[in-house]
Design a protein around this motif. Structure first.
Motif, PDB file in Angstrom:
ATOM      1  N   GLN A 182    -122.054  62.826 -15.438  1.00  0.00           N
ATOM      2  CA  GLN A 182    -121.483  63.274 -16.712  1.00  0.00           C
ATOM      3  C   GLN A 182    -120.071  62.752 -16.945  1.00  0.00           C
ATOM      4  O   GLN A 182    -119.485  63.008 -18.001  1.00  0.00           O
ATOM      5  CB  GLN A 182    -121.488  64.802 -16.779  1.00  0.00           C
ATOM      6  N   LEU A 206    -122.487  69.727 -22.911  1.00  0.00           N
ATOM      7  CA  LEU A 206    -123.842  69.190 -23.027  1.00  0.00           C
ATOM      8  C   LEU A 206    -123.939  68.057 -24.041  1.00  0.00           C
ATOM      9  O   LEU A 206    -124.779  67.165 -23.913  1.00  0.00           O
ATOM     10  CB  LEU A 206    -124.808  70.311 -23.412  1.00  0.00           C
ATOM     11  N   ASP A 207    -123.071  68.087 -25.062  1.00  0.00           N
ATOM     12  CA  ASP A 207    -123.124  67.105 -26.148  1.00  0.00           C
ATOM     13  C   ASP A 207    -121.734  66.498 -26.366  1.00  0.00           C
ATOM     14  O   ASP A 207    -121.016  66.904 -27.287  1.00  0.00           O
ATOM     15  CB  ASP A 207    -123.628  67.798 -27.425  1.00  0.00           C
ATOM     16  N   GLY A 229    -120.872  65.281 -29.977  1.00  0.00           N
ATOM     17  CA  GLY A 229    -120.683  66.421 -30.871  1.00  0.00           C
ATOM     18  C   GLY A 229    -119.379  67.134 -30.597  1.00  0.00           C
ATOM     19  O   GLY A 229    -118.702  67.616 -31.523  1.00  0.00           O
ATOM     20  N   MET A 265    -117.205  57.362 -28.959  1.00  0.00           N
ATOM     21  CA  MET A 265    -117.511  58.706 -29.472  1.00  0.00           C
ATOM     22  C   MET A 265    -116.422  59.193 -30.417  1.00  0.00           C
ATOM     23  O   MET A 265    -116.715  59.799 -31.455  1.00  0.00           O
ATOM     24  CB  MET A 265    -117.690  59.686 -28.303  1.00  0.00           C
TER      25      MET A 265
END
Length: 232
Positions: free
Chosen positions: A175, A121-122, A125, A185
């Motif tokens: 995604q 989902l992240d 992170g 990232m």
């Protein structure tokens, strides 16, 4: 065959890339039976353990984790059938998360996460968590799917709907992560790109192979900065 069939075939590209990237990073010879011996490694999102076993055969001390208990049980059963690892103790499985390992203060020479970031989902992170699991001066290796029309055609239309190489609905194209996005990232997480390669399906071989083409599957190795002299 079976739900892990495609991952078995992907291993023919993933394993050589990881062996070469890790050996290059740590100055080890990539030839020989156990080129990764002496290194600690964690695989995050190990699934049925296909890649974990290959990494253990190369000699590294592997902890393979997955949030799904069912996947870990499948991996443990598969390990018992692997004659190359039956008598070794350098591969352990645990049903847990990367975040839990970070909270325990665990850190590894090499962190591997294959075909996972496109499902979380992240993603930013998640990249930071992988970085936190990696020792300073270590290596993080990730493989995933690029977000291109070509990847939609091959990974979803062909692989899921026509060939049955992956379960229907296994992937969400929105995604998928481009190499540029992954690099940004990881850079935000304190990781620097070391090497990157595409992975393409070879019809004659019936398996995946490494390629310069990053348009569908790709795998990348990121370096974590070593500690500064004033921190050691």
């Amino acid at each position: 065959a079976g739900p892990y069939g495609a991952l078995h075939r992907l291993n023919y590209a993933r394993s050589p890339f990881i062996r070469m990237a890790v050996c290059d990073h740590y100055g080890k010879a990539s030839t020989g039976r156990r080129p990764l011996e002496g290194l600690s490694l964690v695989e995050v999102g190990c699934g049925g353990g296909i890649l974990s076993e290959s990494l253990a055969v190369m000699g590294s001390d592997v902890k393979a984790i997955d949030a799904a208990e069912e996947s870990v049980q499948v991996a443990k059963k598969h390990l018992k059938r692997n004659a190359l690892l039956r008598s070794r103790t350098n591969l352990t499985y645990e049903a847990t998360t990367a975040e839990s390992l970070v909270e325990k203060g665990e850190a590894y020479d090499v962190v591997v996460s294959s075909e996972v970031v496109e499902h979380v989902l992240d993603p930013p992170g998640f990249c930071k968590t992988l970085s936190n699991l990696c020792k300073p001066g270590g290596l993080v290796v990730m493989s995933t799917l690029n977000r291109t029309l070509w990847s939609y055609s091959l990974a979803i239309v062909a692989a899921e709907r026509i060939l049955g190489m992956a379960p229907r609905g296994a992937h969400d194209w929105d995604q998928f992560v481009t190499p540029e996005e992954l690099c940004i990232m990881c850079e935000d997480a304190g990781l620097e790109l070391g090497s990157i390669s595409g992975m393409r399906w070879s019809v004659p071989k019936g398996q995946f192979e490494l390629t310069k083409d990053l348009s569908v599957n790709y795998i990348a190795a990121f370096r974590k900065e070593p500690p500064r002299q004033d921190e050691t």
